[in-house]
Design an enzyme around this catalytic site. Sequence first.
Site, PDB file in Angstrom:
ATOM      1  N   TYR A 160      45.728  45.747  49.501  1.00 40.36           N
ATOM      2  CA  TYR A 160      46.339  44.448  49.182  1.00 40.36           C
ATOM      3  C   TYR A 160      47.721  44.337  49.822  1.00 40.36           C
ATOM      4  CZ  TYR A 160      48.042  40.502  46.389  1.00 40.36           C
ATOM      5  OH  TYR A 160      48.545  39.284  45.986  1.00 40.36           O
TER       6      TYR A 160
HETATM    7  P1  NDP Z   1      42.963  33.346  41.686  1.00 38.91           P
HETATM    8  O1  NDP Z   1      41.992  34.480  41.639  1.00 38.91           O
HETATM    9  O2  NDP Z   1      43.044  32.440  40.523  1.00 38.91           O
HETATM   10  O3  NDP Z   1      42.683  32.457  42.974  1.00 38.91           O
HETATM   11  C1  NDP Z   1      42.187  32.973  44.172  1.00 38.91           C
HETATM   12  C2  NDP Z   1      41.538  31.845  44.942  1.00 38.91           C
HETATM   13  O4  NDP Z   1      41.068  32.334  46.207  1.00 38.91           O
HETATM   14  C3  NDP Z   1      40.342  31.276  44.210  1.00 38.91           C
HETATM   15  O5  NDP Z   1      40.412  29.872  44.262  1.00 38.91           O
HETATM   16  C4  NDP Z   1      39.152  31.759  45.014  1.00 38.91           C
HETATM   17  O6  NDP Z   1      38.139  30.787  44.991  1.00 38.91           O
HETATM   18  C5  NDP Z   1      39.760  31.848  46.411  1.00 38.91           C
HETATM   19  N1  NDP Z   1      39.004  32.749  47.287  1.00 38.91           N
HETATM   20  C6  NDP Z   1      38.845  34.087  47.183  1.00 38.91           C
HETATM   21  N2  NDP Z   1      38.041  34.534  48.157  1.00 38.91           N
HETATM   22  C7  NDP Z   1      37.681  33.459  48.905  1.00 38.91           C
HETATM   23  C8  NDP Z   1      36.843  33.265  50.038  1.00 38.91           C
HETATM   24  N3  NDP Z   1      36.204  34.276  50.630  1.00 38.91           N
HETATM   25  N4  NDP Z   1      36.704  32.024  50.518  1.00 38.91           N
HETATM   26  C9  NDP Z   1      37.330  30.978  49.927  1.00 38.91           C
HETATM   27  N5  NDP Z   1      38.134  31.094  48.866  1.00 38.91           N
HETATM   28  C10 NDP Z   1      38.300  32.321  48.351  1.00 38.91           C
HETATM   29  O7  NDP Z   1      44.355  34.037  41.955  1.00 38.91           O
HETATM   30  P2  NDP Z   1      45.783  33.459  42.436  1.00 38.91           P
HETATM   31  O8  NDP Z   1      45.893  32.022  42.208  1.00 38.91           O
HETATM   32  O9  NDP Z   1      46.794  34.354  41.871  1.00 38.91           O
HETATM   33  O10 NDP Z   1      45.715  33.777  43.992  1.00 38.91           O
HETATM   34  C11 NDP Z   1      46.131  32.876  44.986  1.00 38.91           C
HETATM   35  C12 NDP Z   1      46.937  33.630  46.024  1.00 38.91           C
HETATM   36  O11 NDP Z   1      48.178  34.038  45.446  1.00 38.91           O
HETATM   37  C13 NDP Z   1      46.266  34.896  46.561  1.00 38.91           C
HETATM   38  O12 NDP Z   1      46.415  34.943  47.972  1.00 38.91           O
HETATM   39  C14 NDP Z   1      47.088  35.997  45.911  1.00 38.91           C
HETATM   40  O13 NDP Z   1      47.088  37.174  46.662  1.00 38.91           O
HETATM   41  C15 NDP Z   1      48.463  35.341  45.862  1.00 38.91           C
HETATM   42  N6  NDP Z   1      49.374  35.987  44.924  1.00 38.91           N
HETATM   43  C16 NDP Z   1      49.131  35.962  43.576  1.00 38.91           C
HETATM   44  C17 NDP Z   1      50.011  36.571  42.712  1.00 38.91           C
HETATM   45  C18 NDP Z   1      49.781  36.597  41.233  1.00 38.91           C
HETATM   46  O14 NDP Z   1      50.530  37.282  40.532  1.00 38.91           O
HETATM   47  N7  NDP Z   1      48.832  35.856  40.718  1.00 38.91           N
HETATM   48  C19 NDP Z   1      51.220  37.237  43.190  1.00 38.91           C
HETATM   49  C20 NDP Z   1      51.357  37.216  44.621  1.00 38.91           C
HETATM   50  C21 NDP Z   1      50.482  36.584  45.436  1.00 38.91           C
HETATM   51  P3  NDP Z   1      36.547  31.056  44.934  1.00 38.91           P
HETATM   52  O15 NDP Z   1      36.332  32.311  44.143  1.00 38.91           O
HETATM   53  O16 NDP Z   1      36.027  29.828  44.274  1.00 38.91           O
HETATM   54  O17 NDP Z   1      36.128  31.159  46.359  1.00 38.91           O
END
Ligand code: NDP
Length: 256
Positions: A160
């Site tokens: 990650y």
């Molecule tokens: P969530 O798990 O709630 O959201 C992740 C999103 O990514 C979902 O909407 C999921 O949608 C989508 N996703 C994952 N894989 C795919 C794929 N192959 N194709 C299309 N969409 C995809 O977590 P967060 O909101 O926290 O994550 C959003 C971003 O924020 C990420 O990049 C994460 O690394 C980053 N982040 C989050 C932090 C935290 O503390 N929450 C801290 C730092 C960064 P679906 O499954 O429907 O495809």
Amino acid sequence: MIETGGLLSGKVVLITGASSGIGAAAASVFAREGAAVVLAARREERLAALTAELNGKGFDAAYVVTDLTRAQDVRRAVDFTLDRHGRLDGAFNNAGIGGDRTPLHQMEDDIYDSVIDTNVRGLWNCLRAEIAAMLSGGGGAIVNNSSVGGLVAIPAAAPYVASKHAVVGFTRAAADEYARQGIRVNSVAPGSTRSEITVDWYGRNPGLEEAIHEITPQGRTAAPEEIAEAAAWLLSDRASYVTGVVMPVDGGYVNH
Ligand code: NDP
């Protein structure tokens, strides 16, 4: 009459990972700020429900089911946006997965593969399709969602951390390459934020959330809207001379 903040008035913005967490919050915040939003992710039910909710409030929202790891899916999402609106002004490349919290030497290959495929190849697919569309439209703005793990280490999350450093690398490279063609590329680096990733990580690692709060100056986890607000500003014309930056949105975590 819809009340909007107007920061993104008239802009067409594609949001990846809009089915939950930060991406879903961004869809609401950007729409409220006047953008027409196109939501992309894999879970159609979630996308359809959020799209209906936003349209029900009088905003302009649509969705495309997209697996970012497939270049053809991403091109379809961008083409859908161009067909619907005639242009792409902004993109929030937010989607990502966390993978396991495991010491590096015990991490399974499949975790490495899925994290790198989603967080790095997924962004690569997005940048190529979006930049091509923005070049033909005369410019645009992109915000890539990295993490504090794109700036410093997070224990037991090596793939990650590596993937989020790659997000920073792509941000800097693309910002440098396209600045004279009217495309700005920036990154947000969130700290602990309430979402499915953190529910999963904190659920499987008792005490982790408290330990992170302990070393976060503001001492708490962010609401997803707090990250979306920073992305909205970076996507807006008010950030017109800002490109190639990585903005921590982390309650002071990286600075500590
Ligand atoms: P969530 O798990 O709630 O959201 C992740 C999103 O990514 C979902 O909407 C999921 O949608 C989508 N996703 C994952 N894989 C795919 C794929 N192959 N194709 C299309 N969409 C995809 O977590 P967060 O909101 O926290 O994550 C959003 C971003 O924020 C990420 O990049 C994460 O690394 C980053 N982040 C989050 C932090 C935290 O503390 N929450 C801290 C730092 C960064 P679906 O499954 O429907 O495809």
